[in-house]
Motif scaffolding. Sequence first.
Motif, PDB file in Angstrom:
ATOM      1  N   ARG A 244      68.775  59.103  27.704  1.00 47.68           N
ATOM      2  CA  ARG A 244      70.128  59.321  27.165  1.00 47.68           C
ATOM      3  C   ARG A 244      70.572  60.762  27.392  1.00 47.68           C
ATOM      4  NH1 ARG A 244      71.413  53.923  25.316  1.00 47.68           N
ATOM      5  NH2 ARG A 244      69.322  53.031  25.207  1.00 47.68           N
ATOM      6  N   ASN A 245      69.689  61.546  28.001  1.00 47.07           N
ATOM      7  CA  ASN A 245      70.021  62.935  28.333  1.00 47.07           C
ATOM      8  C   ASN A 245      69.224  63.317  29.576  1.00 47.07           C
ATOM      9  OD1 ASN A 245      67.409  62.994  26.965  1.00 47.07           O
ATOM     10  ND2 ASN A 245      67.608  65.213  27.155  1.00 47.07           N
ATOM     11  N   VAL A 246      69.555  64.466  30.144  1.00 39.34           N
ATOM     12  CA  VAL A 246      68.804  64.958  31.302  1.00 39.34           C
ATOM     13  C   VAL A 246      68.153  66.281  30.916  1.00 39.34           C
ATOM     14  CG1 VAL A 246      68.916  65.616  33.721  1.00 39.34           C
ATOM     15  CG2 VAL A 246      70.497  63.915  32.839  1.00 39.34           C
ATOM     16  N   ASP A 247      66.835  66.390  31.116  1.00 36.26           N
ATOM     17  CA  ASP A 247      66.145  67.646  30.836  1.00 36.26           C
ATOM     18  C   ASP A 247      66.266  68.568  32.044  1.00 36.26           C
ATOM     19  OD1 ASP A 247      65.377  66.769  28.330  1.00 36.26           O
ATOM     20  OD2 ASP A 247      63.426  65.999  29.005  1.00 36.26           O
ATOM     21  N   PRO A 248      66.148  69.894  31.806  1.00 34.88           N
ATOM     22  CA  PRO A 248      66.248  70.833  32.930  1.00 34.88           C
ATOM     23  C   PRO A 248      65.195  70.525  33.997  1.00 34.88           C
ATOM     24  CG  PRO A 248      66.194  72.014  30.810  1.00 34.88           C
ATOM     25  CD  PRO A 248      65.956  70.576  30.511  1.00 34.88           C
ATOM     26  N   GLY A 249      65.602  70.546  35.232  1.00 34.74           N
ATOM     27  CA  GLY A 249      64.669  70.317  36.324  1.00 34.74           C
ATOM     28  C   GLY A 249      64.474  68.859  36.694  1.00 34.74           C
ATOM     29  N   GLU A 250      65.000  67.959  35.876  1.00 36.26           N
ATOM     30  CA  GLU A 250      64.826  66.532  36.173  1.00 36.26           C
ATOM     31  C   GLU A 250      65.834  66.053  37.219  1.00 36.26           C
ATOM     32  OE1 GLU A 250      63.108  63.813  32.560  1.00 36.26           O
ATOM     33  OE2 GLU A 250      65.185  64.465  32.375  1.00 36.26           O
ATOM     34  N   ALA A 251      65.403  65.076  38.004  1.00 44.69           N
ATOM     35  CA  ALA A 251      66.331  64.314  38.836  1.00 44.69           C
ATOM     36  C   ALA A 251      66.790  63.114  38.011  1.00 44.69           C
ATOM     37  CB  ALA A 251      65.639  63.852  40.105  1.00 44.69           C
ATOM     38  N   LEU A 252      67.942  62.555  38.377  1.00 47.09           N
ATOM     39  CA  LEU A 252      68.491  61.437  37.591  1.00 47.09           C
ATOM     40  C   LEU A 252      68.703  60.209  38.472  1.00 47.09           C
ATOM     41  CD1 LEU A 252      69.804  60.279  34.959  1.00 47.09           C
ATOM     42  CD2 LEU A 252      71.986  61.159  35.829  1.00 47.09           C
ATOM     43  N   LEU A 253      68.146  59.092  38.017  1.00 48.98           N
ATOM     44  CA  LEU A 253      68.471  57.799  38.611  1.00 48.98           C
ATOM     45  C   LEU A 253      69.472  57.144  37.661  1.00 48.98           C
ATOM     46  CD1 LEU A 253      67.768  55.961  41.023  1.00 48.98           C
ATOM     47  CD2 LEU A 253      66.069  54.851  39.573  1.00 48.98           C
ATOM     48  N   ALA A 254      70.732  57.152  38.063  1.00 50.46           N
ATOM     49  CA  ALA A 254      71.805  56.710  37.174  1.00 50.46           C
ATOM     50  C   ALA A 254      72.123  55.246  37.405  1.00 50.46           C
ATOM     51  CB  ALA A 254      73.045  57.574  37.406  1.00 50.46           C
ATOM     52  N   PHE A 255      72.863  54.675  36.474  1.00 53.81           N
ATOM     53  CA  PHE A 255      73.376  53.307  36.635  1.00 53.81           C
ATOM     54  C   PHE A 255      74.724  53.237  35.943  1.00 53.81           C
ATOM     55  CE2 PHE A 255      74.085  48.992  35.069  1.00 53.81           C
ATOM     56  CZ  PHE A 255      73.991  48.284  36.261  1.00 53.81           C
ATOM     57  N   GLY A 256      75.722  52.727  36.646  1.00 48.87           N
ATOM     58  CA  GLY A 256      77.021  52.500  36.034  1.00 48.87           C
ATOM     59  C   GLY A 256      77.995  53.650  36.222  1.00 48.87           C
ATOM     60  N   PRO A 257      79.206  53.466  35.725  1.00 48.58           N
ATOM     61  CA  PRO A 257      80.290  54.421  35.984  1.00 48.58           C
ATOM     62  C   PRO A 257      80.154  55.744  35.230  1.00 48.58           C
ATOM     63  CG  PRO A 257      81.063  52.613  34.595  1.00 48.58           C
ATOM     64  CD  PRO A 257      79.664  52.279  34.990  1.00 48.58           C
ATOM     65  N   HIS A 258      79.271  55.807  34.213  1.00 52.07           N
ATOM     66  CA  HIS A 258      79.210  57.027  33.403  1.00 52.07           C
ATOM     67  C   HIS A 258      77.891  57.762  33.605  1.00 52.07           C
ATOM     68  CE1 HIS A 258      82.834  55.457  31.665  1.00 52.07           C
ATOM     69  NE2 HIS A 258      82.206  54.364  31.269  1.00 52.07           N
TER      70      HIS A 258
END
Length: 322
Positions: A244-258
């Motif tokens: 539900r959040n992104v930590d510093p240094g992390e990559a993000l695998l997102a899903f959806g418009p937001h």
Amino acid sequence: MADPHTIVVPADEANIGKAASHLLAGELVVFPTETVYGLGGDATNDMAVARIFDAKGRPRFNPLIVHFAQPAQARLQARFDQPADRLAAIFWPGPLTLVLPRQRDCQISLLASAGLETIAVRVPSHPVAHSLLAACGRPVAAPSANVSGKVSPTTAGHAAETIGAKVAMILDGGPCGIGIESTVIDLSGETAALLRHGAVLEEEVTAVIGPVIDRTRLSTARPGSPGMLASHYAPDLPLRLDARNVDPGEALLAFGPHAMSGAAETRNLSARGDLVEAAANLFAMLRTLDRPEFSGIAVMPIPERGIGRAINDRLRRAAAPR
Ligand code: TXA
Ligand code: MG
């Protein structure tokens, strides 16, 4: 979607041509092979392969068998060693599948390999399967044409009953001669292994390449699927699911418009929130984000419905401590 009964057509030359066009357009086609009817999709098209898993309704991604008109086409995608050459020379075209390392420039969807470095290849002998593969000119991923948990269909009518509503066309080539799936031999490891019994007998294989390890019982005793026991794809980086959040240094695998902001790098499985598109992108995007400059991969929640269950199953395995 089409009426499951009107889409059953005789497997004549004209209909085989139409079926090939459907495949080239990324749609699914049911076709006869000498073993069972297959649920085919263009193996080089991630969306088509994702549609196969969606239509099967399987709760997890098993790697699929990729079918070719000619052995030479299989060699472009998979690395053959000497045992593979010998088996192919004797049993192809026919009911034998070989699991081999993917070529470096392999064009087969990673989803068809379930993210693994290997690929299962087969050259079927059924004349309709052969004509369709030749007309389409692409490798075709094809599991048996049943929904998960039902028996493999050996007539066009069986296939229509269980999966007809999900495909563009069903080519009726009469009953399958063999009626059970192909024998699967894994030649990608140190020792050859039998993953599935089929019409080519174990002793016929060992007569050609020597002893093979029988992994058929072991694999059915496991909760996973046959052939899946050895390994499944897992990234090097830790995965954090339902982020539900992104930590510093992390990559993000997102899903959806937001998609969340603030990630070192982001890939969106499907900005429009389409689970089939998300499945099509899953393995390629995981690999893209799996780089040592990131501390981990945060994964946004994926809905647990339809093919989303298979996506979550794979993400959970990838996130499990090793
Ligand atoms: O007779 C057949 O082989 C039928 C017809 C339609 O050709 N096709 C079929 O496909 O049975 P499928 O995708 O349902 O078979 C998948 C099996 C899995 O159970 C697994 O054992 C093995 O093939 N398999 C596929 N790719 C693999 C891989 N990369 N590593 C290990 N096993 C693999
Ligand atoms: Mg099957």
